[in-house]
Design a protein around this motif. Sequence first.
Motif, PDB file in Angstrom:
ATOM      1  N   THR A   1      22.537   7.309  -3.048  1.00 16.94           N
ATOM      2  CA  THR A   1      21.763   7.825  -4.172  1.00 16.94           C
ATOM      3  C   THR A   1      20.303   7.445  -3.972  1.00 16.94           C
ATOM      4  OG1 THR A   1      23.651   7.518  -5.662  1.00 16.94           O
ATOM      5  CG2 THR A   1      21.482   7.842  -6.682  1.00 16.94           C
ATOM      6  N   PRO A   2      19.454   8.404  -3.593  1.00 21.63           N
ATOM      7  CA  PRO A   2      18.020   8.100  -3.463  1.00 21.63           C
ATOM      8  C   PRO A   2      17.347   8.060  -4.823  1.00 21.63           C
ATOM      9  CG  PRO A   2      18.420  10.395  -2.949  1.00 21.63           C
ATOM     10  CD  PRO A   2      19.771   9.784  -3.241  1.00 21.63           C
ATOM     11  N   ASN A   3      16.130   7.538  -4.865  1.00 20.13           N
ATOM     12  CA  ASN A   3      15.357   7.486  -6.124  1.00 20.13           C
ATOM     13  C   ASN A   3      16.222   6.929  -7.256  1.00 20.13           C
ATOM     14  OD1 ASN A   3      14.841  10.748  -5.014  1.00 20.13           O
ATOM     15  ND2 ASN A   3      13.387   9.133  -4.578  1.00 20.13           N
ATOM     16  N   ALA A   4      16.905   5.839  -6.970  1.00 20.88           N
ATOM     17  CA  ALA A   4      17.930   5.317  -7.881  1.00 20.88           C
ATOM     18  C   ALA A   4      17.339   4.434  -8.979  1.00 20.88           C
ATOM     19  CB  ALA A   4      18.965   4.525  -7.084  1.00 20.88           C
TER      20      ALA A   4
ATOM     21  N   GLY B   1      15.886   4.868 -11.721  1.00 23.72           N
ATOM     22  CA  GLY B   1      14.585   5.160 -12.295  1.00 23.72           C
ATOM     23  C   GLY B   1      13.405   4.763 -11.433  1.00 23.72           C
ATOM     24  N   LEU B   2      13.662   4.364 -10.196  1.00 20.75           N
ATOM     25  CA  LEU B   2      12.590   3.971  -9.280  1.00 20.75           C
ATOM     26  C   LEU B   2      12.550   4.944  -8.107  1.00 20.75           C
ATOM     27  CD1 LEU B   2      13.092   0.091  -9.147  1.00 20.75           C
ATOM     28  CD2 LEU B   2      11.445   1.374 -10.517  1.00 20.75           C
ATOM     29  N   GLU B   3      11.382   5.499  -7.844  1.00 23.21           N
ATOM     30  CA  GLU B   3      11.261   6.525  -6.818  1.00 23.21           C
ATOM     31  C   GLU B   3      11.632   6.014  -5.432  1.00 23.21           C
ATOM     32  OE1 GLU B   3       7.949   9.778  -5.183  1.00 23.21           O
ATOM     33  OE2 GLU B   3       7.367   8.189  -6.592  1.00 23.21           O
ATOM     34  N   THR B   4      11.388   4.739  -5.164  1.00 16.58           N
ATOM     35  CA  THR B   4      11.627   4.225  -3.813  1.00 16.58           C
ATOM     36  C   THR B   4      12.795   3.246  -3.744  1.00 16.58           C
ATOM     37  OG1 THR B   4       9.898   2.559  -4.175  1.00 16.58           O
ATOM     38  CG2 THR B   4       9.263   4.596  -3.047  1.00 16.58           C
ATOM     39  N   ALA B   5      13.679   3.288  -4.725  1.00 19.42           N
ATOM     40  CA  ALA B   5      14.924   2.507  -4.667  1.00 19.42           C
ATOM     41  C   ALA B   5      16.072   3.419  -4.269  1.00 19.42           C
ATOM     42  CB  ALA B   5      15.215   1.866  -6.019  1.00 19.42           C
ATOM     43  N   PHE B   6      17.110   2.825  -3.691  1.00 13.99           N
ATOM     44  CA  PHE B   6      18.319   3.595  -3.389  1.00 13.99           C
ATOM     45  C   PHE B   6      19.535   2.689  -3.452  1.00 13.99           C
ATOM     46  CE2 PHE B   6      17.115   2.063   0.885  1.00 13.99           C
ATOM     47  CZ  PHE B   6      18.319   1.555   1.345  1.00 13.99           C
TER      48      PHE B   6
ATOM     49  N   LYS C   1      28.201  -2.260  -0.992  1.00 13.61           N
ATOM     50  CA  LYS C   1      27.032  -1.594  -1.545  1.00 13.61           C
ATOM     51  C   LYS C   1      25.776  -2.174  -0.901  1.00 13.61           C
ATOM     52  CE  LYS C   1      28.412  -0.062  -6.172  1.00 13.61           C
ATOM     53  NZ  LYS C   1      28.026  -0.094  -7.613  1.00 13.61           N
ATOM     54  N   LEU C   2      24.857  -1.290  -0.567  1.00  9.57           N
ATOM     55  CA  LEU C   2      23.550  -1.710  -0.080  1.00  9.57           C
ATOM     56  C   LEU C   2      22.492  -1.181  -1.034  1.00  9.57           C
ATOM     57  CD1 LEU C   2      21.570  -2.887   2.008  1.00  9.57           C
ATOM     58  CD2 LEU C   2      21.676  -0.683   3.198  1.00  9.57           C
ATOM     59  N   PHE C   3      21.708  -2.101  -1.575  1.00  9.44           N
ATOM     60  CA  PHE C   3      20.625  -1.713  -2.468  1.00  9.44           C
ATOM     61  C   PHE C   3      19.305  -1.705  -1.707  1.00  9.44           C
ATOM     62  CE2 PHE C   3      23.780  -3.532  -5.376  1.00  9.44           C
ATOM     63  CZ  PHE C   3      23.884  -2.507  -6.311  1.00  9.44           C
ATOM     64  N   GLY C   4      18.593  -0.608  -1.816  1.00 12.09           N
ATOM     65  CA  GLY C   4      17.220  -0.562  -1.341  1.00 12.09           C
ATOM     66  C   GLY C   4      16.322  -1.023  -2.469  1.00 12.09           C
ATOM     67  N   THR C   5      15.688  -2.178  -2.276  1.00  5.88           N
ATOM     68  CA  THR C   5      14.977  -2.834  -3.381  1.00  5.88           C
ATOM     69  C   THR C   5      13.472  -2.856  -3.122  1.00  5.88           C
ATOM     70  OG1 THR C   5      15.213  -5.047  -2.400  1.00  5.88           O
ATOM     71  CG2 THR C   5      16.993  -4.272  -3.802  1.00  5.88           C
ATOM     72  N   PRO C   6      12.719  -2.008  -3.776  1.00  5.20           N
ATOM     73  CA  PRO C   6      11.270  -1.949  -3.563  1.00  5.20           C
ATOM     74  C   PRO C   6      10.538  -3.091  -4.247  1.00  5.20           C
ATOM     75  CG  PRO C   6      11.907  -0.402  -5.276  1.00  5.20           C
ATOM     76  CD  PRO C   6      13.185  -1.003  -4.739  1.00  5.20           C
ATOM     77  N   ALA C   7       9.290  -3.261  -3.847  1.00 10.36           N
ATOM     78  CA  ALA C   7       8.321  -4.066  -4.610  1.00 10.36           C
ATOM     79  C   ALA C   7       8.699  -5.528  -4.772  1.00 10.36           C
ATOM     80  CB  ALA C   7       8.096  -3.437  -5.987  1.00 10.36           C
TER      81      ALA C   7
ATOM     82  N   ASP D   1      13.680  -4.809 -12.094  1.00  3.73           N
ATOM     83  CA  ASP D   1      13.834  -3.439 -12.600  1.00  3.73           C
ATOM     84  C   ASP D   1      15.261  -2.942 -12.374  1.00  3.73           C
ATOM     85  OD1 ASP D   1      11.117  -3.360 -13.257  1.00  3.73           O
ATOM     86  OD2 ASP D   1      10.559  -2.611 -11.273  1.00  3.73           O
ATOM     87  N   LEU D   2      15.811  -3.247 -11.198  1.00  2.46           N
ATOM     88  CA  LEU D   2      17.176  -2.820 -10.898  1.00  2.46           C
ATOM     89  C   LEU D   2      18.182  -3.494 -11.830  1.00  2.46           C
ATOM     90  CD1 LEU D   2      17.310  -2.751  -6.973  1.00  2.46           C
ATOM     91  CD2 LEU D   2      16.710  -0.925  -8.557  1.00  2.46           C
ATOM     92  N   ILE D   3      17.969  -4.761 -12.090  1.00  3.58           N
ATOM     93  CA  ILE D   3      18.863  -5.493 -12.997  1.00  3.58           C
ATOM     94  C   ILE D   3      18.838  -4.863 -14.386  1.00  3.58           C
ATOM     95  CG2 ILE D   3      19.172  -7.684 -14.227  1.00  3.58           C
ATOM     96  CD1 ILE D   3      18.237  -9.098 -11.651  1.00  3.58           C
ATOM     97  N   LYS D   4      17.642  -4.574 -14.880  1.00  7.40           N
ATOM     98  CA  LYS D   4      17.519  -3.970 -16.208  1.00  7.40           C
ATOM     99  C   LYS D   4      18.191  -2.608 -16.273  1.00  7.40           C
ATOM    100  CE  LYS D   4      13.225  -6.324 -17.531  1.00  7.40           C
ATOM    101  NZ  LYS D   4      11.775  -6.157 -17.843  1.00  7.40           N
ATOM    102  N   ALA D   5      18.222  -1.904 -15.125  1.00  9.90           N
ATOM    103  CA  ALA D   5      18.847  -0.578 -15.072  1.00  9.90           C
ATOM    104  C   ALA D   5      20.349  -0.660 -14.834  1.00  9.90           C
ATOM    105  CB  ALA D   5      18.194   0.257 -13.971  1.00  9.90           C
TER     106      ALA D   5
END
Length: 416
Positions: free
Chosen positions: A79-82, A84-89, A149-155, A164-168
């Motif tokens: 899942t790209p742009n995951a 609510g973040l454009e550069t997370a997956f 699961k592999l999370f792409g974690t920006p910033a 941000d990912l945790i909140k989502a």
Amino acid sequence: QICDTELLLLMKQNTKTFNSNNERTSKFADTALRAIEDISEELHDISIKIHENPELAYEEKYAHKLLVNYLQEKGFKVTPNAFGLETAFVAEFQSKAGKGRVVSFNSEYDALPDIGHACGHNLIAISGVGAAIGLKAVLEKFNIKGTVKLFGTPAEEKGSGKIDLIKAGAYEGVDISLMVHPSVINGGFINFLAIQTVDVEYFGRPSHASGINALDAMVLAYNNIGLLRQQILPTDRIHGIITNGGKAPNVIPEYTSGTFYIRGKAMEDLKALQPRVHKCFEAAAEATGTTVKIIWSKVVYDVNINEPLAARYEHYLSKKFDITFPPRDVQATIPSGSTDQGNVTYLVPGFHPLYDICTPVPTVNHQREFTSECKTKTAHEETIKATNGMTLVGLDFLIDDEFANQVNESFTKSKL
């Protein structure tokens, strides 16, 4: 009561079962490590491409696309742009046998301003990818229950994207979270500091030679903090910069701004330090007649190191690659930075070991020299070793009920 003959037979049966389990576990491990070895050159190519195209926090579009496309080619549901973040997956693979336990990894890929990948996030990116592919190979070949699961974690460098990912809700349903970080030392038990950023603005009144000087307020606040440092814990940190000091020497500045970090060894230290620093800013405004705006950002937690996970990681790296680790009490004294992986480790069991990329020149993270070292073949080889160790830890958690229980019990105790 069991007679001698029955006892001997039972012992033989138990030995046979033990050997059978060891043999099965060994096959799992061999499959995972072989899968990583098979893609090592592909991972190196990805690492170099990310290194040569550094992108700042929340702007990692090139790296995001590169990793998403690669993981899709490798058979993951991506899942790209995951969240609510454009550069997370998020990339996921679930065994046909069932969901089982969920092992997650994190890939980081943001760079630093001006000095690029001086923290080695190009290497962190491929370590997460490699580990995910290693576990996927086992789940496919042996059809055992489990999910990776592999999370792409920006910033990570600025913005703390994992928060941000945790909140989502990204990590809901995840059982453990693993990642490794390049450095100039090896350690599974090195502490990372809790940190909070504060942005400060002072507002005065301009004039040629008189008025209310916003720069005086900023300088006074800076000096207040310098004096406060004498009265804080040795493990606390306060550091900052003036981001706007005025426009011209012959005009009293009506506006100044600064950004500061405060750090503590643990969350309780950070919470105790925060109001003291806040008063330093307020006092400067009171003394100079300026008004002040103080904005505290997200709180990044210290890393809640899961002892069984970290110990198992060090065991595999020592056993398979002859890597030596400082004693745990020594590791606890090694200076370190901060990471938003800390917030994840308070949510689910996890770790954040450092691994040595064997730099031939004296350097550390966030220096220009470290940027160059993060693209070497040696750095890649050391990353693959760390990836192997992390993968085997994740594999053990998937297949070993006793180890999984130890991990969960340790996590529960850490929250008490």
